[in-house]
Design a protein around this motif. Structure first.
Motif, short mmCIF file in Angstrom:
data_model
loop_
_atom_site.label_atom_id
_atom_site.label_comp_id
_atom_site.label_asym_id
_atom_site.label_seq_id
_atom_site.Cartn_x
_atom_site.Cartn_y
_atom_site.Cartn_z
N ASN A 10 0.66 -1.26 -0.09
CA ASN A 10 0.01 0.02 0.12
C ASN A 10 1.09 1.21 -0.20
O ASN A 10 0.58 2.06 -0.71
N LEU A 14 2.35 1.67 -3.53
CA LEU A 14 1.05 2.32 -4.29
C LEU A 14 0.99 3.73 -4.22
O LEU A 14 0.57 4.47 -4.93
N ARG A 15 0.68 4.24 -2.84
CA ARG A 15 0.73 5.54 -2.56
C ARG A 15 1.12 5.96 -1.27
O ARG A 15 0.79 5.67 -0.05
#
Ligand code: PNS
Length: 162
Positions: free
Chosen positions: A106, A109-110
């Motif tokens: 996660n 990803l961001r």
């Protein structure tokens, strides 16, 4: 700035362990969005609508909590909801590897969304939705692990329950 966290999961069904995390999470965040993953590929005992009903009733005493559903990537949903963090409960060491992997993915990803872990309350350390469903299915007593409505709904599914 209001601090918002997404508390994601299957919640199939919600347990007192989940409620403990929400209650304690509210000390850290202004708002918590409890978000049910809609995953048609994953077999669940309760429909999404049933899970929402049980969450709504169980979380009624708390203000600043919303219940929602999401599909796709969690971090994209978190960004869409303008949340700064993902809230997860951590039980025994056995949770660690999966949670660590998910948090790192996660983050990749961001990067701007932080995963915050709360240690599960000692009382709930060995409970999970799965183990509760298994016990209930074979007639085990689980009434001190789930809210009353969840207990009733489990009993409807598993008449063997006491
Ligand atoms: O309560 P659960 O079932 O352990 O919750 C798992 C959940 C919903 C947090 C996880 O499966 C998830 O976030 N799924 C959405 C897809 C995603 O973003 N996966 C993580 C990075 S690939």
């Amino acid at each position: 700035m209001k601090r918002t966290a997404i508390y994601p999961g299957s919640f199939d069904p919600v347990t007192y362990g989940h409620l403990d995390i929400v209650e304690r999470g509210l000390n850290l965040f202004d708002k918590i969005i409890v978000a049910i993953l809609v995953n048609p590929g994953k077999k669940s005992l309760f429909t999404v609508e049933e899970r929402i009903e049980m969450l709504k009733e169980s979380l009624a005493p708390f203000s600043n909590v919303e219940i929602d559903t999401f599909d796709g990537l969690l971090v994209d949903y978190a960004a869409q909801m303008k949340a700064q963090a993902i809230l997860r409960g951590m039980r025994a060491v056995s949770d660690f590897e999966y949670e660590f992997q998910m948090a790192l993915m996660n983050r990749k990803l961001r990067r701007e969304i932080q995963t915050v872990f709360l240690m599960t309350g000692l009382r709930w350390i060995f409970t999970s939705s799965s183990i509760i469903k298994e016990a209930a299915q074979f007639g085990g007593e689980v009434n001190d692990m789930v809210p009353p409505l969840v207990h009733r709904r489990l009993k409807e599914k598993f008449p063997k329950m006491p």
